[in-house]
Design an enzyme around this catalytic site. Structure first.
Site, PDB file in Angstrom:
ATOM      1  N   ILE A   1     -45.546  -9.457  -6.711  1.00  0.00           N
ATOM      2  CA  ILE A   1     -46.804 -10.184  -6.932  1.00  0.00           C
ATOM      3  C   ILE A   1     -46.529 -11.411  -7.797  1.00  0.00           C
ATOM      4  CG2 ILE A   1     -49.112  -9.980  -7.993  1.00  0.00           C
ATOM      5  CD1 ILE A   1     -48.733  -8.420  -5.392  1.00  0.00           C
TER       6      ILE A   1
ATOM      7  N   ASN B   1     -52.277   4.658   3.213  1.00  0.00           N
ATOM      8  CA  ASN B   1     -53.066   4.600   1.971  1.00  0.00           C
ATOM      9  C   ASN B   1     -54.333   3.772   2.167  1.00  0.00           C
ATOM     10  OD1 ASN B   1     -51.821   6.004  -0.507  1.00  0.00           O
ATOM     11  ND2 ASN B   1     -50.059   5.082   0.534  1.00  0.00           N
TER      12      ASN B   1
ATOM     13  N   HIS C   1     -47.445   4.061  -6.476  1.00  0.00           N
ATOM     14  CA  HIS C   1     -45.983   4.174  -6.392  1.00  0.00           C
ATOM     15  C   HIS C   1     -45.627   5.633  -6.088  1.00  0.00           C
ATOM     16  CE1 HIS C   1     -41.824   3.142  -7.009  1.00  0.00           C
ATOM     17  NE2 HIS C   1     -41.703   4.281  -7.679  1.00  0.00           N
TER      18      HIS C   1
ATOM     19  N   ASP D   1     -43.365  -2.038 -11.817  1.00  0.00           N
ATOM     20  CA  ASP D   1     -43.823  -0.659 -12.075  1.00  0.00           C
ATOM     21  C   ASP D   1     -43.918  -0.338 -13.570  1.00  0.00           C
ATOM     22  OD1 ASP D   1     -43.803  -0.260  -9.278  1.00  0.00           O
ATOM     23  OD2 ASP D   1     -41.731   0.417  -9.306  1.00  0.00           O
TER      24      ASP D   1
ATOM     25  N   GLY E   1     -49.981   1.668   6.555  1.00  0.00           N
ATOM     26  CA  GLY E   1     -51.356   1.609   6.065  1.00  0.00           C
ATOM     27  C   GLY E   1     -52.045   2.960   5.921  1.00  0.00           C
TER      28      GLY E   1
ATOM     29  N   LEU F   1     -45.087  -4.409  -0.210  1.00  0.00           N
ATOM     30  CA  LEU F   1     -43.700  -4.451  -0.666  1.00  0.00           C
ATOM     31  C   LEU F   1     -43.239  -5.877  -0.958  1.00  0.00           C
ATOM     32  CD1 LEU F   1     -42.254  -1.679   1.697  1.00  0.00           C
ATOM     33  CD2 LEU F   1     -43.353  -1.441  -0.544  1.00  0.00           C
TER      34      LEU F   1
ATOM     35  N   ASN G   1     -51.580  -0.447  -8.331  1.00  0.00           N
ATOM     36  CA  ASN G   1     -50.519  -0.179  -7.351  1.00  0.00           C
ATOM     37  C   ASN G   1     -50.330   1.331  -7.233  1.00  0.00           C
ATOM     38  OD1 ASN G   1     -48.141  -0.760  -5.700  1.00  0.00           O
ATOM     39  ND2 ASN G   1     -46.917  -0.123  -7.466  1.00  0.00           N
TER      40      ASN G   1
HETATM   41  C1  GAR Z   1     -46.343   4.498   0.253  1.00  0.00           C
HETATM   42  O1  GAR Z   1     -45.566   5.657   0.124  1.00  0.00           O
HETATM   43  C2  GAR Z   1     -46.423   3.771  -1.083  1.00  0.00           C
HETATM   44  O2  GAR Z   1     -46.486   4.629  -2.177  1.00  0.00           O
HETATM   45  C3  GAR Z   1     -45.130   3.004  -1.068  1.00  0.00           C
HETATM   46  O3  GAR Z   1     -45.033   2.533   0.256  1.00  0.00           O
HETATM   47  C4  GAR Z   1     -45.650   3.473   1.143  1.00  0.00           C
HETATM   48  C5  GAR Z   1     -46.630   2.747   2.044  1.00  0.00           C
HETATM   49  O4  GAR Z   1     -47.158   3.604   3.022  1.00  0.00           O
HETATM   50  N1  GAR Z   1     -45.136   1.943  -2.032  1.00  0.00           N
HETATM   51  C6  GAR Z   1     -44.069   1.621  -2.752  1.00  0.00           C
HETATM   52  O5  GAR Z   1     -42.989   2.126  -2.598  1.00  0.00           O
HETATM   53  C7  GAR Z   1     -44.319   0.536  -3.789  1.00  0.00           C
HETATM   54  N2  GAR Z   1     -43.216   0.416  -4.694  1.00  0.00           N
HETATM   55  P1  GAR Z   1     -48.496   3.234   3.799  1.00  0.00           P
HETATM   56  O6  GAR Z   1     -48.327   1.823   4.378  1.00  0.00           O
HETATM   57  O7  GAR Z   1     -48.581   4.265   4.884  1.00  0.00           O
HETATM   58  O8  GAR Z   1     -49.651   3.316   2.836  1.00  0.00           O
END
Ligand code: GAR
Length: 198
Positions: free
Chosen positions: A94, A14, A110, A151, A12, A91, A108
């Site tokens: 959807i 982000n 990525h 994506d 989490g 992950l 999203n």
């Molecule tokens: C992030 O790096 C995000 O970009 C990636 O998962 C991580 C989550 O980190 N998402 C993907 O790969 C989607 N295809 P977080 O839980 O610390 O935000």
């Protein structure tokens, strides 16, 4: 006020960048009305609680099939009546019903410069492993609208990040987060809240 629901699966960071962006004014006129995780152990749920944000776990494990999980997820999202759904490290694929119900209202983040290292199987650390294996000198992150592909939706923002010679997937992942993801995800939400063009 832009009402957002943030969907998460893991740490989490982000989500935290969005919470901080709202608190320090980098994101205007926005409220996180709910956080949804597919994973009960996600630290993102703790972050939501610590910040007084309503949070729920909707896990496929608690439903007898994918269709019931999808229905529960969409029902929960609908209850929050969001203007925007933010996939912040969510992950889970959807459900098409949700994409049809929220056209151009799901974004999203990525961790690569789409169209490199994206699509089915490219998520989390795997993206950075693939980038290092290919030997790219520059990578980055992308914020895009979610459509029915993986994506493939319209790109809103991208930011590049240099790859270092001694990078491991973990060091690269961290730098892409710090220099790109935590910057452009709050920016994209702010621009949507301000109804600015991309
Ligand atoms: C992030 O790096 C995000 O970009 C990636 O998962 C991580 C989550 O980190 N998402 C993907 O790969 C989607 N295809 P977080 O839980 O610390 O935000």
């Amino acid at each position: 006020m832009l009402r957002i629901v943030v969907c998460v699966s893991g740490g989490g960071t982000n989500l935290q960048a969005i919470i901080d962006g709202i608190a320090d004014g980098r994101i205007a006129d926005t409220q996180i009305v709910g956080v949804i995780s597919n994973n009960a152990g996600a630290f993102a749920l703790e972050r939501a609680k610590l910040n007084g944000i309503d949070a729920a776990c909707i896990s496929p494990r608690d439903y007898e099939d994918r269709a019931s999980f999808h229905r529960a997820l969409l029902e929960r999202v609908n209850e929050y009546a969001p203007d925007l759904i933010v996939l912040a490290g969510f992950l889970v694929t959807i459900p098409p019903e949700m994409i049809r119900a929220y056209p151009n209202r799901i974004i999203n983040i990525h961790p690569s410069l789409i169209p490199s290292f994206c699509g089915v199987g490219y998520y989390g650390l795997k993206v950075h492993e693939a980038a290092l294996k290919r030997g790219v000198k520059v990578t980055g992150a992308t914020v895009h609208f979610v459509d029915e592909g993986t994506d493939t939706g319209p790109i809103l923002l991208q930011k590049s990040v240099k790859v270092h010679e001694d990078d491991t997937p973990k060091t690269l992942q961290r730098r892409v987060m710090e220099e790109a993801e935590w910057v452009i995800l709050p920016q994209a939400i702010d621009r949507i809240a301000r109804k600015e063009r991309f």
